[in-house]
Scaffold this motif. Structure first.
Motif: not given
Length: 131
Positions: A35, A38, A44, A59, A74, A94, A98, A117, A121, A125
């Motif tokens: 993650l 990306h 971030r 991260l 991913f 994932v 997430l 993204l 995605y 999440f």
């Protein structure tokens, strides 16, 4: 308030139904490293600030990805990094990680992260529709 590492790990372990904290930690480290490659910039940094320090370090460590991975790629990349994983188990890993990240981030930050993204995605999440 930033979630403590043990609480974050316990949440991932519960959602992922892992039998040990070590399994949950392995998933956390792989998924957050991918993650982190990306999600860039302020998002971030802000996401890292809302995670436990050991998660934030993972991260923030990776170099940006050359190209964004689709959600399917991913998941495949996650499977490649977790010993004994396949695409089904990686999708589970994932999602477990997430969804806890999304809870820590909050809706407004998640909306900005998802804008960085490729489409799809939101499901990774644990969101049923785009935020």
């Amino acid at each position: 308030m930033v979630m403590r590492w043990d609480a974050f790990l316990a949440a991932v372990q519960e959602r992922g139904e892992y039998s040990t904290p070590q399994e949950a930690e392995r998933a956390v480290r792989v998924v957050l490293a991918l993650l982190g490659a990306h999600v860039v910039g302020a998002e971030r940094a802000e996401l890292a600030a809302r995670l436990p320090e050991s998660c934030a370090l993972v991260l923030l460590d990776p170099l940006p990805a050359a190209e964004p991975l689709t959600p399917e790629r991913f998941v495949r990349a996650t499977a490649a990094w977790i010993e004994g994983a396949n695409e089904e188990t990686a999708k589970w890993d994932v999602g477990a990680v997430l969804s806890v990240v999304a809870d820590s981030a909050g809706e407004e930050l998640m909306r900005r992260v998802l804008l960085q993204l490729p489409p799809g995605y939101d499901l990774l999440f644990g969101r049923s529709q785009p935020t």
